[in-house]
Motif scaffolding. Structure first.
Motif, PDB file in Angstrom:
ATOM      1  N   GLU A   3       0.813  -1.214   0.000  1.00  0.00           N
ATOM      2  CA  GLU A   3       0.000   0.000   0.000  1.00  0.00           C
ATOM      3  C   GLU A   3       0.848   1.266   0.000  1.00  0.00           C
ATOM      4  OE1 GLU A   3      -2.879  -0.022   3.072  1.00  0.00           O
ATOM      5  OE2 GLU A   3      -3.938  -1.808   2.324  1.00  0.00           O
ATOM      6  N   ALA A   4       1.919   1.289   0.761  1.00  0.00           N
ATOM      7  CA  ALA A   4       2.780   2.477   0.798  1.00  0.00           C
ATOM      8  C   ALA A   4       3.396   2.741  -0.565  1.00  0.00           C
ATOM      9  CB  ALA A   4       3.874   2.288   1.856  1.00  0.00           C
ATOM     10  N   ASP A  22      11.641  19.038 -19.531  1.00  0.00           N
ATOM     11  CA  ASP A  22      12.910  19.443 -18.930  1.00  0.00           C
ATOM     12  C   ASP A  22      12.851  19.491 -17.401  1.00  0.00           C
ATOM     13  OD1 ASP A  22      11.275  21.641 -18.669  1.00  0.00           O
ATOM     14  OD2 ASP A  22      12.710  23.090 -19.464  1.00  0.00           O
ATOM     15  N   ARG A  23      11.722  19.005 -16.835  1.00  0.00           N
ATOM     16  CA  ARG A  23      11.593  18.926 -15.382  1.00  0.00           C
ATOM     17  C   ARG A  23      11.181  17.514 -14.944  1.00  0.00           C
ATOM     18  NH1 ARG A  23      13.977  22.881 -15.910  1.00  0.00           N
ATOM     19  NH2 ARG A  23      13.609  24.969 -15.051  1.00  0.00           N
ATOM     20  N   ALA A  24      11.290  16.561 -15.842  1.00  0.00           N
ATOM     21  CA  ALA A  24      10.822  15.212 -15.550  1.00  0.00           C
ATOM     22  C   ALA A  24      11.825  14.410 -14.738  1.00  0.00           C
ATOM     23  CB  ALA A  24      10.513  14.472 -16.859  1.00  0.00           C
ATOM     24  N   TRP A  25      11.293  13.513 -13.920  1.00  0.00           N
ATOM     25  CA  TRP A  25      12.105  12.618 -13.105  1.00  0.00           C
ATOM     26  C   TRP A  25      11.671  11.174 -13.343  1.00  0.00           C
ATOM     27  CZ3 TRP A  25      15.660  13.723  -8.875  1.00  0.00           C
ATOM     28  CH2 TRP A  25      16.029  15.075  -8.811  1.00  0.00           C
ATOM     29  N   SER A  26      12.575  10.248 -13.084  1.00  0.00           N
ATOM     30  CA  SER A  26      12.239   8.829 -13.197  1.00  0.00           C
ATOM     31  C   SER A  26      11.363   8.402 -12.019  1.00  0.00           C
ATOM     32  CB  SER A  26      13.517   7.988 -13.258  1.00  0.00           C
ATOM     33  OG  SER A  26      14.257   8.119 -12.062  1.00  0.00           O
ATOM     34  N   MET A  27      10.886   7.165 -12.074  1.00  0.00           N
ATOM     35  CA  MET A  27       9.964   6.637 -11.081  1.00  0.00           C
ATOM     36  C   MET A  27      10.708   6.026  -9.876  1.00  0.00           C
ATOM     37  SD  MET A  27       6.702   6.984 -11.803  1.00  0.00           S
ATOM     38  CE  MET A  27       7.028   8.640 -12.416  1.00  0.00           C
ATOM     39  N   PRO A  28      10.035   5.949  -8.729  1.00  0.00           N
ATOM     40  CA  PRO A  28      10.627   5.272  -7.560  1.00  0.00           C
ATOM     41  C   PRO A  28      10.770   3.771  -7.819  1.00  0.00           C
ATOM     42  CG  PRO A  28       8.329   5.831  -7.149  1.00  0.00           C
ATOM     43  CD  PRO A  28       8.706   6.511  -8.429  1.00  0.00           C
ATOM     44  N   ARG A  29      11.614   3.115  -7.040  1.00  0.00           N
ATOM     45  CA  ARG A  29      11.962   1.721  -7.289  1.00  0.00           C
ATOM     46  C   ARG A  29      10.765   0.775  -7.216  1.00  0.00           C
ATOM     47  NH1 ARG A  29      13.284  -0.640  -1.898  1.00  0.00           N
ATOM     48  NH2 ARG A  29      14.583  -2.229  -2.888  1.00  0.00           N
ATOM     49  N   GLY A  30       9.771   1.087  -6.380  1.00  0.00           N
ATOM     50  CA  GLY A  30       8.609   0.230  -6.256  1.00  0.00           C
ATOM     51  C   GLY A  30       7.833   0.082  -7.550  1.00  0.00           C
ATOM     52  N   PHE A  31       7.951   1.073  -8.423  1.00  0.00           N
ATOM     53  CA  PHE A  31       7.322   1.051  -9.745  1.00  0.00           C
ATOM     54  C   PHE A  31       7.737  -0.187 -10.523  1.00  0.00           C
ATOM     55  CE2 PHE A  31       7.597   2.916 -14.207  1.00  0.00           C
ATOM     56  CZ  PHE A  31       6.228   3.007 -14.420  1.00  0.00           C
ATOM     57  N   LEU A 371      -3.937   4.073 -14.743  1.00  0.00           N
ATOM     58  CA  LEU A 371      -3.870   3.503 -13.396  1.00  0.00           C
ATOM     59  C   LEU A 371      -4.319   4.482 -12.318  1.00  0.00           C
ATOM     60  CD1 LEU A 371      -0.419   1.643 -13.612  1.00  0.00           C
ATOM     61  CD2 LEU A 371      -2.708   0.688 -13.961  1.00  0.00           C
ATOM     62  N   ALA A 372      -4.733   5.682 -12.714  1.00  0.00           N
ATOM     63  CA  ALA A 372      -5.069   6.713 -11.729  1.00  0.00           C
ATOM     64  C   ALA A 372      -6.179   6.266 -10.793  1.00  0.00           C
ATOM     65  CB  ALA A 372      -5.459   8.011 -12.443  1.00  0.00           C
ATOM     66  N   ALA A 373      -7.260   5.707 -11.344  1.00  0.00           N
ATOM     67  CA  ALA A 373      -8.406   5.333 -10.505  1.00  0.00           C
ATOM     68  C   ALA A 373      -8.050   4.249  -9.498  1.00  0.00           C
ATOM     69  CB  ALA A 373      -9.577   4.902 -11.387  1.00  0.00           C
ATOM     70  N   PRO A 374      -7.455   3.124  -9.923  1.00  0.00           N
ATOM     71  CA  PRO A 374      -7.119   2.109  -8.917  1.00  0.00           C
ATOM     72  C   PRO A 374      -6.071   2.581  -7.905  1.00  0.00           C
ATOM     73  CG  PRO A 374      -6.239   1.486 -11.072  1.00  0.00           C
ATOM     74  CD  PRO A 374      -7.179   2.620 -11.288  1.00  0.00           C
ATOM     75  N   LEU A 375      -5.140   3.422  -8.351  1.00  0.00           N
ATOM     76  CA  LEU A 375      -4.140   3.935  -7.414  1.00  0.00           C
ATOM     77  C   LEU A 375      -4.758   4.910  -6.420  1.00  0.00           C
ATOM     78  CD1 LEU A 375      -1.101   4.467  -9.819  1.00  0.00           C
ATOM     79  CD2 LEU A 375      -1.203   2.876  -7.883  1.00  0.00           C
ATOM     80  N   GLN A 376      -5.777   5.669  -6.858  1.00  0.00           N
ATOM     81  CA  GLN A 376      -6.445   6.614  -5.979  1.00  0.00           C
ATOM     82  C   GLN A 376      -7.101   5.888  -4.805  1.00  0.00           C
ATOM     83  OE1 GLN A 376      -6.266   9.936  -6.274  1.00  0.00           O
ATOM     84  NE2 GLN A 376      -7.412  10.178  -4.369  1.00  0.00           N
ATOM     85  N   GLU A 377      -7.569   4.684  -5.055  1.00  0.00           N
ATOM     86  CA  GLU A 377      -8.217   3.913  -3.994  1.00  0.00           C
ATOM     87  C   GLU A 377      -7.230   3.528  -2.899  1.00  0.00           C
ATOM     88  OE1 GLU A 377      -9.957   0.585  -5.906  1.00  0.00           O
ATOM     89  OE2 GLU A 377     -11.341   1.776  -7.129  1.00  0.00           O
TER      90      GLU A 377
END
Length: 379
Positions: A3-4, A22-31, A371-377
């Motif tokens: 969940e975290a 020019d302001r983008a970052w990569s994703m965290p490792r859990g991704f 994935l926005a909706a399921p992640l929002q939950e």
């Protein structure tokens, strides 16, 4: 994790939606490493979106069939006597064995377990040892059918009920690549491999030109150097970039007569997520069909398609050798990448400008939108 991680990922993907290149970052490792993320991707991407399973020419004759696995759904594609290609569940209606494996040609598909058989329309036509029964009429029994479409010679299957058609969502991309006539190219090389990396790492790697010169100094740099990469505007169902050919590269074939000189000198690298990436060029093109098996394992169906019938065998072999060496270099670095992603010291880093890593941000935006909706939950 769990969940975290999903909360952290939801916040990161939400930030991406309006982020400048020019302001983008990569994703965290859990991704990349968390099973909960993969479970969401399977349910909301691979089992709902159009997934590429191969090429039309793999099913050239009536009775030709091939099998493919989409998450936990075994899929069977077959060309019928009427010439149409259909996709069915590859699960026998008797006891659940797989009806077919690999590929081949059969006018009747026979389950190896008890020899129940089906025609190319998926209808049950044989039940050895089972006669007439009041509670079962084999005329009412058939293999469940999935939606199936072809686009530019690629075969797509969707496991969702009544999905919207694929082609209208790709109209702008088709205008960009139409002169290459991928649908007229012929499959001359096909391989199936399993790589021990996350499926998204493979898509990201194929879809950014930043690494072409550093990682591939003797393979891709002389062909498509990083300096000639140019990002283009993504659509709802695709993204990509242009990888220009080196002006010193000798070209044995130019491709379709519709191509302009600028198109001949360019390779359109595009992705139709979640599972197809293509390097579209005039003479020959490459593709990967990607299917995750675990957080750190992905099955890859990869191939080369060539325009025209007058290809000398030595030129085909040169193209195959270049592709194999390039894939080996990518595979080696992606296996190392998974080791790095599993480190607790891994953290997100800034992405290079749009021409170099812009498609990576486009991929994040695609994933965030779906994935926005399921992640929002989970937040």
């Amino acid at each position: 994790m769990g969940e975290a991680v999903l909360r952290e990922l939801g916040e990161a993907l939400e930030r991406c939606q309006d982020q400048r290149y020019d302001r983008a970052w990569s994703m965290p490792r859990g991704f990349y490493i968390d099973p909960a993320v993969l479970a969401l991707e399977r349910e909301h991407l691979f089992l709902r979106e159009w997934v590429c399973v191969g090429r039309v020419e793999e099913l050239a004759r009536p009775g030709d069939y091939l099998t493919f696995q989409i998450c936990n759904e075994p899929v069977l594609l077959v060309r019928g006597e009427d010439g149409a290609i259909r996709a069915f569940s590859n699960v026998c209606r008797h006891r659940g064995a797989l009806v077919a494996g690999g590929k081949g040609n059969r006018r009747r598909l026979v389950c190896p377990y008890h020899h129940w058989s089906y025609d190319t329309l998926g209808r049950l036509v044989g039940t050895p040892g089972i006669g007439e029964r009041e509670d079962f009429d084999r005329r009412d029994c058939k293999l469940p059918e999935f939606a199936c479409e072809s686009w530019q010679g690629f075969l797509f299957v969707c496991c969702a009920d009544r999905p919207p058609p694929l082609a209208p969502r790709l109209a702008a991309l088709e205008a960009r690549i139409g002169h290459y006539h991928l649908e007229q190219m012929a499959l001359r090389y096909l391989a199936d491999e399993v790589w021990e990396t996350n499926w998204k790492c493979l898509v990201e790697n194929f879809m950014e030109g930043y690494h072409l010169t550093p990682l591939h100094p003797e393979t891709l740099h002389p062909v498509n150097p990083t300096r000639l990469c140019r990002h283009f505007e993504p659509g709802d169902a695709y993204f990509g970039y242009n990888a220009g050919f080196s002006p010193t590269l000798p070209r044995s074939q130019k491709g379709h007569p519709d191509l302009t000189d600028a198109e001949v000198d360019n390779c359109v690298m595009f992705a139709l997520p979640p599972g197809l990436v293509v390097g579209c060029a005039g003479d020959y093109s490459s593709f990967l069909c990607v299917q995750p098996e675990a957080t750190d394992r992905v099955r890859v169906k990869m191939g080369l398609i060539f325009f025209g019938a007058d290809w000398p065998q030595d030129k085909v072999e040169w193209a195959v050798d270049l592709f194999q060496r390039t894939m080996a270099e990518d595979k080696a670095v992606l296996l190392q990448l998974m080791r790095g992603l599993n480190s607790r010291h891994h953290g997100a880093g800034p992405l290079a400008p749009a021409d170099l890593e812009g498609p990576v941000l486009d991929f994040y935006k695609y994933l965030g939108a779906r994935l926005a909706a399921p992640l929002q939950e989970c937040r």
